[in-house]
Design a protein around this motif. Structure first.
Motif, PDB file in Angstrom:
ATOM      1  N   GLY A 163       0.805  -1.216   0.000  1.00 24.50           N
ATOM      2  CA  GLY A 163       0.000   0.000   0.000  1.00 24.50           C
ATOM      3  C   GLY A 163       0.836   1.261   0.000  1.00 24.50           C
ATOM      4  N   SER A 164       0.125   2.395  -0.030  1.00 28.13           N
ATOM      5  CA  SER A 164       0.782   3.703  -0.118  1.00 28.13           C
ATOM      6  C   SER A 164      -0.170   4.773   0.366  1.00 28.13           C
ATOM      7  CB  SER A 164       1.182   3.985  -1.569  1.00 28.13           C
ATOM      8  OG  SER A 164       1.641   5.315  -1.731  1.00 28.13           O
ATOM      9  N   TYR A 165       0.394   5.879   0.824  1.00 27.08           N
ATOM     10  CA  TYR A 165      -0.376   7.102   0.997  1.00 27.08           C
ATOM     11  C   TYR A 165      -0.628   7.722  -0.381  1.00 27.08           C
ATOM     12  CZ  TYR A 165       1.105   7.247   5.983  1.00 27.08           C
ATOM     13  OH  TYR A 165       1.335   6.993   7.309  1.00 27.08           O
ATOM     14  N   GLY A 166      -1.457   8.778  -0.373  1.00 28.93           N
ATOM     15  CA  GLY A 166      -1.670   9.573  -1.572  1.00 28.93           C
ATOM     16  C   GLY A 166      -2.994   9.278  -2.243  1.00 28.93           C
ATOM     17  N   ALA A 167      -3.899  10.273  -2.254  1.00 30.42           N
ATOM     18  CA  ALA A 167      -5.134  10.143  -3.014  1.00 30.42           C
ATOM     19  C   ALA A 167      -4.798  10.097  -4.503  1.00 30.42           C
ATOM     20  CB  ALA A 167      -6.068  11.312  -2.712  1.00 30.42           C
ATOM     21  N   THR A 168      -5.679   9.482  -5.291  1.00 29.68           N
ATOM     22  CA  THR A 168      -5.385   9.309  -6.713  1.00 29.68           C
ATOM     23  C   THR A 168      -6.428   9.919  -7.635  1.00 29.68           C
ATOM     24  OG1 THR A 168      -6.499   7.150  -6.784  1.00 29.68           O
ATOM     25  CG2 THR A 168      -4.143   7.157  -6.242  1.00 29.68           C
ATOM     26  N   GLY A 169      -7.503  10.467  -7.084  1.00 27.59           N
ATOM     27  CA  GLY A 169      -8.514  11.079  -7.929  1.00 27.59           C
ATOM     28  C   GLY A 169      -9.284  10.049  -8.726  1.00 27.59           C
ATOM     29  N   ASP A 170      -9.560  10.351  -9.993  1.00 20.72           N
ATOM     30  CA  ASP A 170     -10.368   9.462 -10.826  1.00 20.72           C
ATOM     31  C   ASP A 170      -9.540   8.315 -11.408  1.00 20.72           C
ATOM     32  OD1 ASP A 170     -12.901   8.798 -11.921  1.00 20.72           O
ATOM     33  OD2 ASP A 170     -12.218   9.483 -13.882  1.00 20.72           O
ATOM     34  N   ARG A 171      -8.236   8.354 -11.184  1.00 19.89           N
ATOM     35  CA  ARG A 171      -7.372   7.281 -11.672  1.00 19.89           C
ATOM     36  C   ARG A 171      -7.020   6.353 -10.511  1.00 19.89           C
ATOM     37  NH1 ARG A 171      -2.545  10.692 -13.848  1.00 19.89           N
ATOM     38  NH2 ARG A 171      -3.134  11.894 -11.996  1.00 19.89           N
ATOM     39  N   ILE A 172      -6.675   5.129 -10.850  1.00 18.93           N
ATOM     40  CA  ILE A 172      -6.305   4.189  -9.795  1.00 18.93           C
ATOM     41  C   ILE A 172      -5.225   3.200 -10.234  1.00 18.93           C
ATOM     42  CG2 ILE A 172      -8.124   2.509 -10.325  1.00 18.93           C
ATOM     43  CD1 ILE A 172      -8.462   2.150  -7.276  1.00 18.93           C
ATOM     44  N   PHE A 173      -5.071   2.964 -11.541  1.00 17.33           N
ATOM     45  CA  PHE A 173      -4.137   1.953 -12.035  1.00 17.33           C
ATOM     46  C   PHE A 173      -2.753   2.547 -12.291  1.00 17.33           C
ATOM     47  CE2 PHE A 173      -8.362   0.424 -13.419  1.00 17.33           C
ATOM     48  CZ  PHE A 173      -8.378  -0.777 -12.714  1.00 17.33           C
ATOM     49  N   ASP A 174      -1.721   1.744 -12.087  1.00 18.10           N
ATOM     50  CA  ASP A 174      -0.345   2.225 -12.209  1.00 18.10           C
ATOM     51  C   ASP A 174      -0.028   2.767 -13.592  1.00 18.10           C
ATOM     52  OD1 ASP A 174      -0.560  -0.530 -13.039  1.00 18.10           O
ATOM     53  OD2 ASP A 174       1.627  -0.663 -13.091  1.00 18.10           O
ATOM     54  N   ASP A 175      -0.663   2.210 -14.646  1.00 18.39           N
ATOM     55  CA  ASP A 175      -0.350   2.668 -15.999  1.00 18.39           C
ATOM     56  C   ASP A 175      -1.092   3.943 -16.383  1.00 18.39           C
ATOM     57  OD1 ASP A 175      -2.790   1.412 -16.046  1.00 18.39           O
ATOM     58  OD2 ASP A 175      -2.395   0.204 -17.815  1.00 18.39           O
ATOM     59  N   GLU A 176      -1.828   4.527 -15.444  1.00 22.39           N
ATOM     60  CA  GLU A 176      -2.512   5.795 -15.698  1.00 22.39           C
ATOM     61  C   GLU A 176      -1.715   6.996 -15.191  1.00 22.39           C
ATOM     62  OE1 GLU A 176      -7.208   4.973 -15.555  1.00 22.39           O
ATOM     63  OE2 GLU A 176      -6.217   4.528 -13.655  1.00 22.39           O
ATOM     64  N   PHE A 177      -0.537   6.752 -14.644  1.00 25.10           N
ATOM     65  CA  PHE A 177       0.252   7.820 -14.039  1.00 25.10           C
ATOM     66  C   PHE A 177       1.577   7.995 -14.773  1.00 25.10           C
ATOM     67  CE2 PHE A 177      -2.718   6.396 -10.890  1.00 25.10           C
ATOM     68  CZ  PHE A 177      -3.112   7.555 -10.238  1.00 25.10           C
ATOM     69  N   THR A 178       2.043   9.226 -14.831  1.00 28.86           N
ATOM     70  CA  THR A 178       3.298   9.544 -15.496  1.00 28.86           C
ATOM     71  C   THR A 178       4.487   9.115 -14.639  1.00 28.86           C
ATOM     72  OG1 THR A 178       3.506  11.743 -14.506  1.00 28.86           O
ATOM     73  CG2 THR A 178       2.197  11.574 -16.544  1.00 28.86           C
ATOM     74  N   ALA A 179       5.657   9.098 -15.256  1.00 27.07           N
ATOM     75  CA  ALA A 179       6.875   8.757 -14.514  1.00 27.07           C
ATOM     76  C   ALA A 179       7.100   9.732 -13.373  1.00 27.07           C
ATOM     77  CB  ALA A 179       8.076   8.750 -15.462  1.00 27.07           C
ATOM     78  N   GLU A 180       6.813  11.008 -13.600  1.00 30.46           N
ATOM     79  CA  GLU A 180       6.990  12.011 -12.553  1.00 30.46           C
ATOM     80  C   GLU A 180       6.013  11.774 -11.403  1.00 30.46           C
ATOM     81  OE1 GLU A 180       9.130  14.944 -10.819  1.00 30.46           O
ATOM     82  OE2 GLU A 180       9.522  14.051 -12.782  1.00 30.46           O
ATOM     83  N   GLU A 181       4.791  11.420 -11.730  1.00 29.75           N
ATOM     84  CA  GLU A 181       3.806  11.116 -10.683  1.00 29.75           C
ATOM     85  C   GLU A 181       4.207   9.868  -9.907  1.00 29.75           C
ATOM     86  OE1 GLU A 181      -0.405  12.833 -12.411  1.00 29.75           O
ATOM     87  OE2 GLU A 181       0.469  11.057 -13.388  1.00 29.75           O
ATOM     88  N   HIS A 182       4.806   8.908 -10.577  1.00 35.64           N
ATOM     89  CA  HIS A 182       5.252   7.704  -9.881  1.00 35.64           C
ATOM     90  C   HIS A 182       6.348   8.022  -8.867  1.00 35.64           C
ATOM     91  CE1 HIS A 182       3.174   4.071 -11.142  1.00 35.64           C
ATOM     92  NE2 HIS A 182       3.025   4.622 -12.339  1.00 35.64           N
ATOM     93  N   LYS A 183       7.172   9.009  -9.153  1.00 40.23           N
ATOM     94  CA  LYS A 183       8.190   9.403  -8.171  1.00 40.23           C
ATOM     95  C   LYS A 183       7.532   9.877  -6.880  1.00 40.23           C
ATOM     96  CE  LYS A 183      11.698  10.836 -11.553  1.00 40.23           C
ATOM     97  NZ  LYS A 183      12.462  11.986 -12.104  1.00 40.23           N
ATOM     98  N   PHE A 184       6.440  10.630  -7.020  1.00 38.36           N
ATOM     99  CA  PHE A 184       5.693  11.090  -5.851  1.00 38.36           C
ATOM    100  C   PHE A 184       5.125   9.898  -5.077  1.00 38.36           C
ATOM    101  CE2 PHE A 184       1.334  11.771  -4.310  1.00 38.36           C
ATOM    102  CZ  PHE A 184       1.586  12.638  -3.251  1.00 38.36           C
TER     103      PHE A 184
END
Length: 416
Positions: free
Chosen positions: A172-193
């Motif tokens: 698991g992780s902290y951090g709300a994700t909004g309308d997205r939830i899957f790992d492939d919906e996030f950018t490399a920069e967002e993954h760093k966060f």
């Protein structure tokens, strides 16, 4: 918001918690956190893990249930991987709405559902590793006990047909994700966060149980995991091995694995005298780091955190991964500066062991912090460079000695 489709018979129900100040009543969540539950539909329907009545979570979940033609009353099984209230706070209300749904957990989990959650009378099923639940249409859920990740009743649920692992707090992780939830919906920069938020989550909540985390991950050897579906954070459908490798690394930080080539300096200073000593130590570290880099070696990086100004969850995050640590505090009423004593208490609770360490600090009319510090760090088994103290404002000689000790710590960390 609609339920998120994982496959033709599995959906994620996802609520963002964004206004709450704390997780577990202590760890700040300035970027929010998610609550994830899962629906698996065969001839029978199971919900895997619930949520608490936190902000608008029930409304968000009910809306998503309706989006796939379901309601609480249509669910046949409630599978509880973990009984902490953020996953079971809605259990009483659920049970009143649907008293015929069978509640499934480990033996310890069922006991908690009855005695801790006060879920009331009803149908309960205790399961153990290897037990299965056949939902029909070829969909079989298999249970794996993973005790002390991070409560003793915890388990994971595995969908053998699709290779989906429902891992609750694990991965698991902290951090709300909004309308997205899957790992492939996030950018490399967002993954760093989210990577930093997963480390902060681990350091705050899971670090005490790293040996059990490693044991749980070992149980996944040879298992085809195509999706990791935790109860907080991203659902990993493209690259589930990424979050597994992170947790392997995190679990190693306090169980003999390699820590990061980094020195975390934690300091409190009442009137600036200890801070002057910190500045000298930093100068010693950075000076030696330049020499190491020039010699082709990997020099440690430095992060400096003031307490109590820095949030404790962040201090834990930064200190946990660091191979080197500096604890800098003045003597306060014959003992350690209280915020520093508190941090060391947390380090002991979370088993932040095996670091290269240096303790420095000023004193006023008398010392005393060193004695308390030495007693406090015994359980941590830190490899200590000899502490250094001075009275009041550091002299030129004091500052030179502090630089030397900073350089010695840099050498010790670089040698790992």
């Amino acid at each position: 918001m609609n339920a998120k489709k994982i496959n033709e018979y599995t959906y994620a129900l996802h609520a963002d918690i964004t206004d709450a100040p704390y997780f577990e009543g202590i760890w700040t969540i300035p970027h929010g956190v998610t609550l994830n539950s899962y629906i698996v539909q065969g001839e029978k329907t199971a919900v895997i893990d619930l949520y608490r009545e936190w902000e608008t979570a029930p409304e968000q979940m009910n809306e998503q249930l309706a989006s796939i033609g379901l309601s609480v009353q249509k669910i046949d099984y409630v599978i509880l991987n973990h009984l902490e209230p953020d996953h079971t706070g809605f259990l009483q209300s659920f049970h009143k709405l649907n008293p015929s749904a069978e509640i499934i957990s480990t033996a310890k989990g069922v006991a908690l559902a009855q005695n801790f959650c006060k879920a009331g009378e009803g149908a309960y099923r205790c399961v153990k590793t290897g037990d299965t639940l056949d939902l029909g249409k070829g969909i079989v859920l298999k249970f794996v006990e993973t005790p002390n990740v991070h409560w003793p009743e915890t388990m994971m649920t595995y969908d053998e047909k699709a290779g989906v692992l429902f891992s609750c707090d694990a991965f698991g992780s902290y951090g709300a994700t909004g309308d997205r939830i899957f790992d492939d919906e996030f950018t490399a920069e967002e993954h760093k966060f989210y990577e930093r938020e997963s480390l902060r989550y681990y350091a705050n909540i899971v670090a005490s149980f790293s040996s059990f985390v490693k044991a749980a991950i070992t149980k996944l050897d040879g298992v085809a995991v195509n999706v990791i579906a935790p109860s907080h954070g991203l659902v990993w459908r493209k690259n589930p091995s990424e979050i597994i490798s992170r947790y392997v690394k995190y679990a190693g930080y306090n169980t003999g694995g390699k820590m990061e080539n980094k020195i975390c300096i934690i300091y409190g200073s009442m009137y600036g005298n200890t801070k002057k000593g910190v500045d000298a130590v930093v100068e010693g570290i950075t000076g030696r780091a330049k020499e190491l880099a020039a010699a082709g070696k990997i020099a440690p990086r430095v992060v400096t955190l003031e307490i109590p100004a820095t949030d404790i969850s962040v201090v834990l995050e930064e200190a946990y991964e660091s191979a080197g640590i500096v604890m800098a505090m003045p003597t306060y009423e014959y003992k350690m500066f209280p915020p520093a004593a508190y941090m060391l208490n947390l380090f002991t609770r979370k088993h932040f062991t095996g670091k290269k360490a240096l303790r420095i600090g000023s004193w006023g009319w008398v010392g005393g912090a060193k004695k308390e510090y030495d007693e406090a760090v015994q359980p941590l088994k830190w490899d200590e460079i000899e502490s250094f103290e001075w009275q009041g404002v550091p002299s030129v000689q004091d500052e030179e000695e502090l630089k030397r000790r900073g350089a010695a710590l840099a050498d010790a960390v670089a040698a790992l």
